[in-house]
Design an enzyme around this catalytic site. Structure first.
Site, PDB file in Angstrom:
ATOM      1  N   SER A 282      20.459 -29.765  11.504  1.00  0.00           N
ATOM      2  CA  SER A 282      19.559 -30.531  10.602  1.00  0.00           C
ATOM      3  C   SER A 282      18.869 -29.403   9.727  1.00  0.00           C
ATOM      4  CB  SER A 282      18.507 -31.154  11.566  1.00  0.00           C
ATOM      5  OG  SER A 282      17.753 -32.097  10.922  1.00  0.00           O
TER       6      SER A 282
ATOM      7  N   ASP B 206      34.797 -51.680  13.657  1.00  0.00           N
ATOM      8  CA  ASP B 206      35.190 -50.893  14.994  1.00  0.00           C
ATOM      9  C   ASP B 206      36.615 -50.630  15.313  1.00  0.00           C
ATOM     10  OD1 ASP B 206      34.891 -49.507  17.378  1.00  0.00           O
ATOM     11  OD2 ASP B 206      34.236 -51.326  18.508  1.00  0.00           O
TER      12      ASP B 206
ATOM     13  N   ASP C 260      39.599 -47.803  13.238  1.00  0.00           N
ATOM     14  CA  ASP C 260      40.260 -46.481  14.034  1.00  0.00           C
ATOM     15  C   ASP C 260      41.229 -46.931  15.334  1.00  0.00           C
ATOM     16  OD1 ASP C 260      39.019 -47.153  16.372  1.00  0.00           O
ATOM     17  OD2 ASP C 260      37.077 -45.895  15.643  1.00  0.00           O
TER      18      ASP C 260
ATOM     19  N   ASP D  84      35.704 -49.612  20.579  1.00  0.00           N
ATOM     20  CA  ASP D  84      34.861 -49.062  21.786  1.00  0.00           C
ATOM     21  C   ASP D  84      33.349 -49.091  21.497  1.00  0.00           C
ATOM     22  OD1 ASP D  84      35.109 -47.367  19.922  1.00  0.00           O
ATOM     23  OD2 ASP D  84      35.936 -45.783  21.420  1.00  0.00           O
TER      24      ASP D  84
ATOM     25  N   ILE E 250      32.450 -47.656  18.852  1.00  0.00           N
ATOM     26  CA  ILE E 250      32.438 -46.311  18.198  1.00  0.00           C
ATOM     27  C   ILE E 250      33.060 -46.224  16.799  1.00  0.00           C
ATOM     28  CG2 ILE E 250      32.625 -43.588  18.398  1.00  0.00           C
ATOM     29  CD1 ILE E 250      30.898 -44.682  20.482  1.00  0.00           C
TER      30      ILE E 250
ATOM     31  N   ASP F 103      24.498 -40.783  12.791  1.00  0.00           N
ATOM     32  CA  ASP F 103      23.289 -39.972  12.414  1.00  0.00           C
ATOM     33  C   ASP F 103      22.225 -40.893  11.532  1.00  0.00           C
ATOM     34  OD1 ASP F 103      21.329 -38.398  11.142  1.00  0.00           O
ATOM     35  OD2 ASP F 103      22.759 -36.517  11.282  1.00  0.00           O
TER      36      ASP F 103
ATOM     37  N   HIS G 264      21.718 -37.715  15.396  1.00  0.00           N
ATOM     38  CA  HIS G 264      21.316 -36.853  14.690  1.00  0.00           C
ATOM     39  C   HIS G 264      21.291 -35.468  15.742  1.00  0.00           C
ATOM     40  CE1 HIS G 264      19.519 -34.634  11.489  1.00  0.00           C
ATOM     41  NE2 HIS G 264      18.378 -34.330  12.176  1.00  0.00           N
TER      42      HIS G 264
END
Ligand SMILES: *[C@@H]1O[C@H](CO)[C@@H](O)[C@H](O)[C@H]1NC(C)=O
Ligand SMILES: *[C@@H]1O[C@H](CO)[C@@H](O)[C@H](O)[C@H]1NC(C)=O
Ligand SMILES: *[C@@H]1O[C@H](CO)[C@@H](O)[C@H](O)[C@H]1NC(C)=O
Ligand SMILES: *[C@@H]1O[C@H](CO)[C@@H](O)[C@H](O)[C@H]1NC(C)=O
Ligand SMILES: *[C@@H]1O[C@H](CO)[C@@H](O)[C@H](O)[C@H]1NC(C)=O
Ligand SMILES: *[C@@H]1O[C@H](CO)[C@@H](O)[C@H](O)[C@H]1NC(C)=O
Ligand SMILES: *[C@@H]1O[C@H](CO)[C@@H](O)[C@H](O)[C@H]1NC(C)=O
Ligand SMILES: *[C@@H]1O[C@H](CO)[C@@H](O)[C@H](O)[C@H]1NC(C)=O
Ligand SMILES: *[C@@H]1O[C@H](CO)[C@@H](O)[C@H](O)[C@H]1NC(C)=O
Ligand SMILES: *[C@@H]1O[C@H](CO)[C@@H](O)[C@H](O)[C@H]1NC(C)=O
Ligand SMILES: *[C@@H]1O[C@H](CO)[C@@H](O)[C@H](O)[C@H]1NC(C)=O
Ligand SMILES: *[C@@H]1O[C@H](CO)[C@@H](O)[C@H](O)[C@H]1NC(C)=O
Length: 537
Positions: free
Chosen positions: A194, A264, A267, A271, A273, A408, A448
């Site tokens: 950060s 989703d 990729d 999941d 993610i 993030d 983050h």
């Protein structure tokens, strides 16, 4: 007597063979050396407050820690010597810093960084890195506490925050390390995220001699424009109750679900993610209330759809020039309570009021192009940290490992590839050429710096530590790169069951080196690293 003598012989005898006992003897010397070092150190512009032996396993009490910085204690897992000092950095500013010098010293020096606008020593990072044998330093960034109030009419305090605190604590820290151990460090490292990530790049850009290896996470580079962007959400959403406002529950339920529905599978595996958030061009118009859906908890008004579209669009001036990239989709559950909550955002408000305008009444709700241009031009002490020429790092053989979480909610992960591309363009290098000294990894399912829904544990801190294996630990990866020439191709992250280390590992995933992105091969157990591959964009 005889019995005592016999015990003595036994102890000395076994000390030679038993590393535990020999370490105990060493520790006694170590403790004595530590106690006396405070009065022996010779350092320019510094006032040494104290030196203190801290035994492994101790829950160190830090009573004068500013309350906004966290709890006044830190668990320490290595025997170490703690040295606290003040260093004047100008005639009107200075830093408080500490050096933590472990008895089992690896020869490696390390500086920790800071976060947000905060003046808080990173004790957890110092505990983490000393446990790995580094001699670690940390500084308070020129002021105490998490607010930016200390910047008010104090440009030298801003200068400490922009660059001088880290550089000073590195110069002094290396000297303290040398005087304490009696010989200089072997290699020098940096670990931060950060604001700490920005500090890592500031060192790379302006003080390339400071480090041999840098781990820079979620860097707050383009710092002025980042604070404009952080602040503009309040203007986009308006306060709660405004027509433009979208409640947190709506972000966390229907919007997040709709984003996953649209993105989703890009990729190859659903999941929850999104491996590479930059591939997700989310369109919120499907949530528009209509004749078939009039329930305001499960649909959006046209004004709210516009709010969502603005959040996921780059921040530009009215002439179209870029201020800062868009928020990446995937972070909305957290962002709803951080930047979309209809309240001024501390990093924006404090920075603009106290470091930029010296006006405690500056109105964050009316933020506009005038502010974006003004802060970017003012750029105090070149805090922007956006220089694209890292050739000095390359020439001296130093290495940079840059990472950014793909969910993030505080610093858009899309600013990191922008900086990488800026370096590539400035230096006229291809990614294959940059690989020599600068590698960037996109860490999916990571919020983050740490935490998040996916394989976010990459050794970036005490609470995100699975293994010292360089393939799974960003700090040990950069050490292996610097010292053995083993450059990281991927960074393997771990997801713990329920996010809890003690419960066990749910899965691991190898995060890809930019510009490659991670995709599911289409067969095989998705919880296995081997079922995924890094492909070209
Ligand atoms: C350290 O001490 C504090 C205060 O007593 C306590 O709350 C905390 O849990 C302790 N931490 C550890 C790791 O023991
Ligand atoms: C000590 O501080 C003075 C005045 O701020 C500065 O000129 C000098 O370079 C500093 N010395 C070192 C070794 O940093
Ligand atoms: C402090 O330093 C500034 C900038 O170097 C200088 O202009 C000022 O005169 C100094 N003030 C004092 C009291 O020495
Ligand atoms: C000292 O550090 C080395 C690695 O640098 C490690 O292998 C060893 O176990 C450590 N010894 C103790 C007593 O902590
Ligand atoms: C910050 O806190 C330290 C104690 O941790 C204190 O010695 C120092 O004077 C404080 N600095 C400022 C600028 O308030
Ligand atoms: C602690 O930090 C807060 C927030 O930054 C600040 O307002 C306060 O002055 C600090 N307290 C001390 C004693 O320095
Ligand atoms: C979103 O989708 C709607 C309906 O398909 C379309 O009219 C609109 O242009 C799209 N918006 C964006 C920003 O792509
Ligand atoms: C409106 O939607 C919310 C959230 O999906 C749901 O809990 C609620 O029951 C719905 N209300 C009606 C009247 O259908
Ligand atoms: C910040 O935004 C201004 C205004 O659009 C732009 O001129 C400047 O290049 C931006 N700075 C960075 C580092 O992107
Ligand atoms: C956003 O800022 C503009 C320009 O300063 C202002 O006109 C507008 O009312 C602000 N939006 C909100 C929701 O306050
Ligand atoms: C735009 O920002 C400037 C600088 O903060 C402020 O003076 C001005 O009132 C703002 N404009 C509007 C329309 O609110
Ligand atoms: C994980 O958390 C869920 C929900 O909080 C709970 O039902 C489950 O038992 C937890 N699993 C483990 C292994 O702790």
């Amino acid at each position: 007597m005889l019995q005592n003598w016999a015990q003595f012989v036994l102890a000395v005898g076994s000390a030679l063979a038993n590393p535990l006992i020999s370490r105990q003897y060493a520790t006694d010397d170590f403790g004595a050396n530590c106690a006396s070092i405070a009065s022996k150190l010779e350092l320019a512009n510094a006032t040494v407050y104290f030196s203190q032996f801290v035994a492994a396993g101790q829950n160190l009490s830090i009573p004068d820690r500013n309350v906004t910085c966290g709890a006044p204690y830190q668990a320490v897992s290595a025997d170490l010597c703690r040295i606290a000092l003040y260093v004047a950095t100008s005639n009107s500013s200075g830093i408080n810093m500490e050096a933590w010098l472990p008895s089992n010293f690896s020869g490696r020096f390390l500086s920790t960084g800071n976060g947000g606008l905060a003046g808080c020593i990173g004790y957890d990072d110092m505990a983490y890195t000393t446990s790995l044998g580094f001699a670690s330093v940390g500084a308070n960034n020129g002021h105490n506490g998490t607010s930016g109030g200390a910047f008010y009419h104090r440009p030298e305090v801003v200068a400490d925050f922009a660059y001088r605190s880290i550089h000073t604590n590195v110069v002094l820290g290396k000297e303290i390390t040398k005087q304490f151990y009696g010989s200089p460090h072997t290699k020098s490292y940096y670990l931060g995220c950060s604001t700490g990530g920005r500090q890592g790049f500031k060192s790379a850009q302006d003080f390339p001699e400071d480090f041999d290896g840098i781990v820079a996470g979620a860097p707050a580079v383009s710092f002025n424009n980042l604070t404009s962007w952080s602040g503009h959400f309040y203007n986009v959403t308006g306060p709660p109750g405004s027509e433009t406002f979208v409640p947190a529950a709506t972000w966390a339920t229907i919007i997040h679900q709709d984003i996953m529905k649209q993105c989703d599978l890009i990729d190859g595996y659903a999941d929850g993610i999104i491996e590479d958030a930059s591939t997700c061009n989310y369109n919120a118009s499907s949530l528009l209330c209509g004749s078939s859906n009039t329930n305001s908890s499960s649909c959006l008004t046209p004004t709210q759809v516009n709010t969502v579209q603005k959040v996921f669009s780059p921040l530009t001036l009215s002439d179209g020039s870029l201020v800062y990239p868009r928020m990446q989709p995937g972070s909305e559950v957290v962002a709803a309570n951080a930047v979309y909550n209809g309240k001024p955002f501390i990093y924006n408000v404090d920075y603009f009021r106290y470091a930029i305008y010296n006006d405690p009444n500056w109105n964050p709700l009316a933020i506009n192009d005038t502010d974006y241009i003004y802060v970017s031009n003012k750029n105090p002490s070149d805090i922007s940290t956006f220089k694209g020429d890292l050739s000095a790092v390359q020439v001296r053989g130093a290495k940079i490992l840059h990472y950014h979480g793909q969910m993030d909610a505080i610093i858009s992960s899309e600013n990191s590839p922008r900086y990488y591309e800026h370096v590539a363009a400035t230096m006229g290098k291809t990614p294959a050429e940059l690989d020599d000294f600068y590698r960037f990894f996109r860490i999916s399912g990571t919020a983050h710096c740490m935490g998040g829904d996916g394989a976010s544990v990459i050794g970036q801190g005490l609470s995100s530590f699975q293994s010292t294996d360089p393939s799974e630990n960003v700090l040990m990866a950069v050490v292996d790169w610097v010292e053995n020439g083993n450059a990281p191709e991927t960074v393997v992250g771990t997801k713990w069951v329920n996010g809890t280390k003690s419960v066990g590992v749910e899965y691991k995933r190898a995060h890809c080196k930019y510009p490659k992105r991670n995709v599911y091969k289409g067969e095989g157990d998705p919880n296995l690293v081997e079922s995924w591959e890094c492909v070209e964009q």
